[in-house]
Design an enzyme around this catalytic site. Structure first.
Site, mmCIF file in Angstrom:
data_model
loop_
_atom_site.group_PDB
_atom_site.id
_atom_site.type_symbol
_atom_site.label_atom_id
_atom_site.label_comp_id
_atom_site.label_asym_id
_atom_site.label_seq_id
_atom_site.Cartn_x
_atom_site.Cartn_y
_atom_site.Cartn_z
ATOM 1 C CE1 TYR A 66 -8.094 -4.081 7.208
ATOM 2 C CE2 TYR A 66 -7.398 -6.582 5.916
ATOM 3 C CZ TYR A 66 -7.041 -5.635 6.608
ATOM 4 O OH TYR A 66 -6.194 -5.631 7.621
ATOM 5 C CD1 TRP A 116 -8.413 -2.192 4.678
ATOM 6 C CD2 TRP A 116 -7.124 -1.417 4.916
ATOM 7 N NE1 TRP A 116 -8.428 -0.862 5.319
ATOM 8 C CE2 TRP A 116 -7.938 -0.455 5.432
ATOM 9 C CE3 TRP A 116 -5.673 -0.868 4.783
ATOM 10 C CZ2 TRP A 116 -7.158 0.075 6.905
ATOM 11 C CZ3 TRP A 116 -5.426 0.326 5.803
ATOM 12 C CH2 TRP A 116 -6.129 1.321 6.570
ATOM 13 C CD GLN A 142 -1.519 -8.577 9.274
ATOM 14 O OE1 GLN A 142 -1.708 -7.421 8.705
ATOM 15 N NE2 GLN A 142 -0.892 -9.800 8.356
ATOM 16 C CE1 TYR A 161 0.068 -1.400 8.859
ATOM 17 C CE2 TYR A 161 -0.138 -3.546 10.078
ATOM 18 C CZ TYR A 161 -0.099 -2.419 9.648
ATOM 19 O OH TYR A 161 -0.025 -1.028 11.164
#
Ligand code: NAP
Length: 283
Positions: free
Chosen positions: A54, A21, A164, A192
Protein backbone atom coordinates in the site's frame (compact mmCIF):
# COMPACT_ATOMS: atom_id res chain seq x y z
CA UNK A 1 -23.42 -6.69 22.47
CA UNK A 2 -20.21 -6.22 20.49
CA UNK A 3 -19.57 -9.07 18.03
CA UNK A 4 -16.10 -10.57 18.41
CA UNK A 5 -13.89 -13.12 16.65
CA UNK A 6 -11.30 -15.47 18.11
CA UNK A 7 -8.05 -15.18 16.18
CA UNK A 8 -5.70 -18.14 16.62
CA UNK A 9 -6.80 -19.27 20.04
CA UNK A 10 -5.51 -16.59 22.34
CA UNK A 11 -6.75 -13.29 20.83
CA UNK A 12 -10.39 -12.31 20.89
CA UNK A 13 -10.96 -9.16 18.84
CA UNK A 14 -13.97 -7.03 17.88
CA UNK A 15 -15.24 -8.36 14.53
CA UNK A 16 -14.58 -5.02 12.78
CA UNK A 17 -11.06 -3.70 12.28
CA UNK A 18 -9.49 -1.01 10.11
CA UNK A 19 -8.08 -1.25 6.58
CA UNK A 20 -5.45 1.11 5.17
CA UNK A 21 -5.30 0.62 1.39
CA UNK A 22 -4.87 4.02 -0.31
CA UNK A 23 -3.66 5.64 2.89
CA UNK A 24 -0.22 7.22 2.63
CA UNK A 25 -0.72 8.15 -1.02
CA UNK A 26 -1.19 11.85 -0.45
CA UNK A 27 0.77 13.90 2.11
CA UNK A 28 -2.09 16.39 2.51
CA UNK A 29 -4.36 13.57 3.82
CA UNK A 30 -1.86 12.21 6.31
CA UNK A 31 -3.04 14.01 9.44
CA UNK A 32 -6.61 13.01 8.79
CA UNK A 33 -5.65 9.37 8.17
CA UNK A 34 -3.58 9.21 11.38
CA UNK A 35 -6.44 10.78 13.34
CA UNK A 36 -8.97 8.34 11.85
CA UNK A 37 -6.86 5.30 12.81
CA UNK A 38 -6.28 6.65 16.33
CA UNK A 39 -9.97 7.36 16.76
CA UNK A 40 -10.70 3.81 15.58
CA UNK A 41 -8.40 2.41 18.25
CA UNK A 42 -10.19 4.55 20.85
CA UNK A 43 -13.48 3.07 19.61
CA UNK A 44 -12.15 -0.47 20.03
CA UNK A 45 -11.34 -1.20 16.36
CA UNK A 46 -8.18 -2.94 17.47
CA UNK A 47 -7.14 -4.75 14.32
CA UNK A 48 -5.27 -2.56 11.83
CA UNK A 49 -4.55 -4.11 8.44
CA UNK A 50 -1.82 -2.83 6.18
CA UNK A 51 0.72 -4.13 3.64
CA UNK A 52 4.11 -3.34 2.19
CA UNK A 53 2.25 -2.87 -1.10
CA UNK A 54 0.00 0.00 0.00
CA UNK A 55 1.55 3.25 -1.28
CA UNK A 56 4.78 1.18 -1.47
CA UNK A 57 5.24 1.41 2.29
CA UNK A 58 3.47 4.76 2.69
CA UNK A 59 0.44 3.23 4.40
CA UNK A 60 2.70 1.42 6.89
CA UNK A 61 4.30 4.79 7.70
CA UNK A 62 0.89 6.32 8.41
CA UNK A 63 0.06 3.38 10.67
CA UNK A 64 3.45 3.74 12.39
CA UNK A 65 2.66 7.36 13.16
CA UNK A 66 -0.83 6.50 14.42
CA UNK A 67 0.58 3.83 16.74
CA UNK A 68 3.12 6.00 18.52
CA UNK A 69 2.43 5.52 22.24
CA UNK A 70 -0.43 3.16 21.39
CA UNK A 71 1.25 0.06 19.98
CA UNK A 72 0.04 -2.17 22.81
CA UNK A 73 -3.59 -1.26 22.05
CA UNK A 74 -3.42 -2.43 18.44
CA UNK A 75 -3.44 -5.85 16.81
CA UNK A 76 -1.26 -5.19 13.81
CA UNK A 77 -1.43 -7.05 10.51
CA UNK A 78 0.85 -6.51 7.52
CA UNK A 79 1.40 -8.42 4.31
CA UNK A 80 4.38 -9.52 2.30
CA UNK A 81 4.52 -9.45 -1.51
CA UNK A 82 4.56 -13.01 -2.90
CA UNK A 83 8.00 -12.45 -4.46
CA UNK A 84 9.36 -11.46 -1.04
CA UNK A 85 7.92 -14.53 0.69
CA UNK A 86 10.96 -16.78 0.25
CA UNK A 87 13.51 -17.86 2.81
CA UNK A 88 16.00 -15.03 2.15
CA UNK A 89 13.73 -12.11 1.23
CA UNK A 90 10.99 -12.51 3.85
CA UNK A 91 13.22 -11.49 6.75
CA UNK A 92 14.36 -8.31 4.97
CA UNK A 93 10.81 -7.44 3.83
CA UNK A 94 9.46 -7.89 7.35
CA UNK A 95 12.25 -5.77 8.83
CA UNK A 96 11.46 -2.98 6.34
CA UNK A 97 7.78 -3.15 7.33
CA UNK A 98 8.65 -3.06 11.04
CA UNK A 99 10.86 0.00 10.51
CA UNK A 100 8.08 1.87 8.70
CA UNK A 101 5.58 0.78 11.34
CA UNK A 102 7.97 1.88 14.12
CA UNK A 103 7.43 -1.35 16.02
CA UNK A 104 9.42 -4.48 16.70
CA UNK A 105 6.69 -7.05 16.06
CA UNK A 106 3.58 -7.79 14.01
CA UNK A 107 0.64 -9.62 15.50
CA UNK A 108 0.02 -11.26 12.13
CA UNK A 109 1.98 -11.40 8.86
CA UNK A 110 0.13 -12.50 5.73
CA UNK A 111 1.29 -13.78 2.36
CA UNK A 112 -0.54 -11.17 0.24
CA UNK A 113 -1.38 -13.60 -2.54
CA UNK A 114 -0.01 -16.85 -3.86
CA UNK A 115 2.99 -16.46 -6.16
CA UNK A 116 5.84 -18.60 -7.40
CA UNK A 117 7.59 -19.27 -4.10
CA UNK A 118 6.63 -22.79 -2.97
CA UNK A 119 4.27 -22.80 0.02
CA UNK A 120 6.70 -24.99 1.91
CA UNK A 121 9.39 -22.31 1.64
CA UNK A 122 7.03 -19.55 2.75
CA UNK A 123 5.96 -21.59 5.78
CA UNK A 124 9.62 -22.06 6.75
CA UNK A 125 10.25 -18.31 6.31
CA UNK A 126 7.23 -17.48 8.46
CA UNK A 127 8.40 -19.93 11.14
CA UNK A 128 11.85 -18.23 11.21
CA UNK A 129 10.18 -14.84 11.61
CA UNK A 130 8.12 -16.23 14.47
CA UNK A 131 11.19 -17.71 16.15
CA UNK A 132 12.95 -14.34 15.92
CA UNK A 133 9.94 -12.66 17.57
CA UNK A 134 9.31 -10.33 14.61
CA UNK A 135 5.87 -11.83 14.04
CA UNK A 136 3.55 -13.56 16.48
CA UNK A 137 1.49 -15.42 13.87
CA UNK A 138 1.30 -15.85 10.12
CA UNK A 139 -1.49 -16.37 7.62
CA UNK A 140 -2.45 -15.99 3.97
CA UNK A 141 -4.59 -13.83 1.74
CA UNK A 142 -6.52 -14.49 -1.48
CA UNK A 143 -6.38 -18.26 -0.95
CA UNK A 144 -9.36 -20.21 -2.30
CA UNK A 145 -10.44 -23.52 -0.79
CA UNK A 146 -8.04 -25.63 -2.88
CA UNK A 147 -5.11 -23.33 -2.03
CA UNK A 148 -6.01 -23.68 1.64
CA UNK A 149 -6.21 -27.46 1.35
CA UNK A 150 -2.74 -27.49 -0.24
CA UNK A 151 -1.39 -25.22 2.49
CA UNK A 152 -2.82 -27.40 5.24
CA UNK A 153 -1.29 -30.48 3.65
CA UNK A 154 2.19 -28.93 4.06
CA UNK A 155 4.12 -29.55 7.25
CA UNK A 156 3.41 -26.62 9.56
CA UNK A 157 0.52 -25.40 7.39
CA UNK A 158 -1.98 -25.77 10.21
CA UNK A 159 -0.37 -22.84 12.00
CA UNK A 160 -2.05 -20.53 9.44
CA UNK A 161 -3.92 -18.03 11.61
CA UNK A 162 -6.20 -16.34 9.04
CA UNK A 163 -7.17 -16.12 5.38
CA UNK A 164 -7.92 -12.60 4.15
CA UNK A 165 -10.29 -12.59 1.17
CA UNK A 166 -12.76 -10.34 -0.62
CA UNK A 167 -16.27 -10.56 0.83
CA UNK A 168 -19.24 -8.25 0.63
CA UNK A 169 -22.95 -8.51 -0.05
CA UNK A 170 -22.48 -8.28 -3.83
CA UNK A 171 -19.76 -10.95 -3.79
CA UNK A 172 -20.96 -13.97 -1.82
CA UNK A 173 -19.07 -16.75 -3.64
CA UNK A 174 -16.96 -17.77 -0.63
CA UNK A 175 -20.10 -18.75 1.28
CA UNK A 176 -20.36 -21.85 -0.93
CA UNK A 177 -17.21 -23.61 0.23
CA UNK A 178 -14.43 -21.39 1.57
CA UNK A 179 -16.19 -19.98 4.64
CA UNK A 180 -17.58 -23.39 5.74
CA UNK A 181 -14.15 -24.98 5.23
CA UNK A 182 -12.37 -22.25 7.19
CA UNK A 183 -14.94 -22.58 9.97
CA UNK A 184 -14.27 -26.30 10.08
CA UNK A 185 -10.50 -25.73 10.15
CA UNK A 186 -11.04 -22.98 12.76
CA UNK A 187 -9.20 -20.48 10.58
CA UNK A 188 -10.79 -17.01 10.75
CA UNK A 189 -11.76 -15.26 7.52
CA UNK A 190 -10.76 -11.61 7.30
CA UNK A 191 -13.18 -9.92 4.90
CA UNK A 192 -11.62 -7.22 2.76
CA UNK A 193 -13.60 -4.69 0.70
CA UNK A 194 -16.60 -5.23 3.03
CA UNK A 195 -18.08 -1.99 1.64
CA UNK A 196 -17.31 -3.02 -1.96
CA UNK A 197 -14.46 -0.47 -2.05
CA UNK A 198 -15.65 1.93 -4.74
CA UNK A 199 -17.18 2.08 -8.22
CA UNK A 200 -20.37 0.64 -9.62
CA UNK A 201 -20.99 -2.22 -7.16
CA UNK A 202 -20.60 0.06 -4.20
CA UNK A 203 -23.02 2.60 -5.69
CA UNK A 204 -25.52 -0.17 -6.38
CA UNK A 205 -25.33 -1.37 -2.79
CA UNK A 206 -25.46 2.06 -1.20
CA UNK A 207 -28.52 3.06 -3.23
CA UNK A 208 -30.34 -0.28 -3.18
CA UNK A 209 -33.97 0.35 -2.13
CA UNK A 210 -34.25 -2.73 0.14
CA UNK A 211 -30.98 -1.98 1.90
CA UNK A 212 -32.00 1.64 2.35
CA UNK A 213 -35.35 0.52 3.75
CA UNK A 214 -33.84 -1.94 6.26
CA UNK A 215 -31.19 0.61 7.27
CA UNK A 216 -33.83 3.28 7.78
CA UNK A 217 -35.98 0.96 9.93
CA UNK A 218 -32.97 0.35 12.16
CA UNK A 219 -31.83 3.99 12.13
CA UNK A 220 -28.45 2.99 10.72
CA UNK A 221 -26.61 3.73 7.48
CA UNK A 222 -26.40 1.30 4.57
CA UNK A 223 -22.64 1.04 5.25
CA UNK A 224 -23.40 -0.14 8.79
CA UNK A 225 -25.90 -2.65 7.43
CA UNK A 226 -23.27 -3.99 5.00
CA UNK A 227 -20.72 -4.41 7.81
CA UNK A 228 -23.21 -6.04 10.18
CA UNK A 229 -24.12 -8.43 7.35
CA UNK A 230 -20.46 -9.40 6.72
CA UNK A 231 -19.77 -10.16 10.39
CA UNK A 232 -23.03 -12.06 10.97
CA UNK A 233 -21.14 -15.30 10.35
CA UNK A 234 -18.96 -16.81 13.07
CA UNK A 235 -15.25 -16.47 12.47
CA UNK A 236 -15.53 -13.55 10.03
CA UNK A 237 -13.91 -10.20 10.76
CA UNK A 238 -14.44 -7.17 8.47
CA UNK A 239 -11.69 -4.61 7.84
CA UNK A 240 -13.30 -1.52 6.26
CA UNK A 241 -10.96 1.31 5.38
CA UNK A 242 -12.16 4.70 6.57
CA UNK A 243 -10.19 7.91 6.46
CA UNK A 244 -12.62 10.15 8.31
CA UNK A 245 -13.57 10.12 11.97
CA UNK A 246 -17.23 10.14 10.97
CA UNK A 247 -16.90 6.96 8.90
CA UNK A 248 -14.85 5.27 11.63
CA UNK A 249 -17.50 6.12 14.24
CA UNK A 250 -20.20 4.61 12.02
CA UNK A 251 -18.15 1.50 11.41
CA UNK A 252 -17.45 0.99 15.11
CA UNK A 253 -21.17 1.34 15.92
CA UNK A 254 -21.92 -1.39 13.35
CA UNK A 255 -20.45 -3.89 15.84
CA UNK A 256 -23.68 -3.61 17.79
CA UNK A 257 -26.12 -3.85 14.88
CA UNK A 258 -28.17 -7.04 14.98
CA UNK A 259 -29.81 -8.44 11.87
CA UNK A 260 -32.80 -10.66 12.51
CA UNK A 261 -33.95 -13.69 10.53
CA UNK A 262 -36.50 -11.63 8.61
CA UNK A 263 -33.86 -9.10 7.53
CA UNK A 264 -31.62 -11.93 6.33
CA UNK A 265 -34.43 -13.58 4.32
CA UNK A 266 -35.18 -10.31 2.53
CA UNK A 267 -31.49 -9.69 1.87
CA UNK A 268 -31.09 -13.25 0.50
CA UNK A 269 -33.96 -12.66 -1.91
CA UNK A 270 -32.29 -9.54 -3.30
CA UNK A 271 -28.71 -10.90 -3.15
CA UNK A 272 -28.98 -14.70 -3.41
CA UNK A 273 -26.28 -16.86 -1.80
CA UNK A 274 -24.18 -18.99 -4.20
CA UNK A 275 -25.57 -22.37 -5.28
CA UNK A 276 -22.37 -23.62 -6.86
CA UNK A 277 -18.62 -23.06 -6.74
CA UNK A 278 -17.58 -19.59 -7.92
CA UNK A 279 -14.05 -18.38 -8.61
CA UNK A 280 -12.57 -16.38 -5.75
CA UNK A 281 -13.07 -12.65 -6.31
CA UNK A 282 -9.95 -10.52 -5.94
CA UNK A 283 -9.10 -6.86 -6.48
N1 NAP B 1 -5.57 -8.80 0.92
C1 NAP B 1 -5.93 -8.13 -0.14
O1 NAP B 1 -5.62 -8.50 -1.28
C2 NAP B 1 -6.74 -6.87 0.04
C3 NAP B 1 -7.36 -6.27 -1.06
C4 NAP B 1 -8.13 -5.13 -0.86
C5 NAP B 1 -8.24 -4.60 0.42
N2 NAP B 1 -7.58 -5.17 1.47
C6 NAP B 1 -7.67 -4.61 2.84
O2 NAP B 1 -9.04 -4.44 3.17
C7 NAP B 1 -9.30 -3.08 3.49
C8 NAP B 1 -10.72 -2.72 3.11
O3 NAP B 1 -10.92 -2.81 1.72
P1 NAP B 1 -10.98 -1.50 0.78
O4 NAP B 1 -10.29 -0.38 1.44
O5 NAP B 1 -10.48 -1.93 -0.55
O6 NAP B 1 -12.52 -1.23 0.60
P2 NAP B 1 -13.73 -0.96 1.62
O7 NAP B 1 -13.30 -0.96 3.01
O8 NAP B 1 -14.82 -1.87 1.19
O9 NAP B 1 -14.18 0.51 1.18
C9 NAP B 1 -13.42 1.64 1.46
C10 NAP B 1 -14.26 2.85 1.05
O10 NAP B 1 -15.41 2.91 1.89
C11 NAP B 1 -15.52 4.22 2.44
N3 NAP B 1 -16.15 4.11 3.76
C12 NAP B 1 -15.61 3.64 4.92
N4 NAP B 1 -16.50 3.69 5.92
C13 NAP B 1 -17.63 4.22 5.40
C14 NAP B 1 -18.91 4.52 5.94
N5 NAP B 1 -19.19 4.27 7.21
N6 NAP B 1 -19.84 5.05 5.10
C15 NAP B 1 -19.57 5.29 3.82
N7 NAP B 1 -18.38 5.03 3.24
C16 NAP B 1 -17.42 4.49 4.03
C17 NAP B 1 -14.13 4.76 2.50
O11 NAP B 1 -14.17 6.17 2.44
P3 NAP B 1 -13.17 7.11 3.29
O12 NAP B 1 -11.80 6.56 3.10
O13 NAP B 1 -13.40 8.45 2.68
O14 NAP B 1 -13.60 7.05 4.72
C18 NAP B 1 -13.52 4.16 1.23
O15 NAP B 1 -13.84 4.94 0.10
C19 NAP B 1 -8.21 -2.33 2.71
O16 NAP B 1 -8.07 -0.99 3.12
C20 NAP B 1 -7.02 -3.21 2.97
O17 NAP B 1 -6.51 -2.98 4.27
C21 NAP B 1 -6.86 -6.31 1.30
Amino acid sequence: MVKSVRLSGDSVLPAIGQGTWYMGENASQRRQEVAALQFGLDQGLTLIDTAEMYAEGGAEEVVGEALQGRRDRAWLVSKVYPWNAGSVDAMAACERSLRRLKTDYLDLYLLHWRGNVPLEETITAMESLQQSGKILRWGVSNFDRDDMAELLAEEGGHACAANQVLYHLASRGIEYDLIPACQQWQIPVMAYCPLAQGGRLRRELMTHPLLQQIAQQKSISVAQLLLAWVIRKDGVIAIPKASSVQHVAENAAALEVVLNAEDLVLINQAFPPPESKMPLDVV
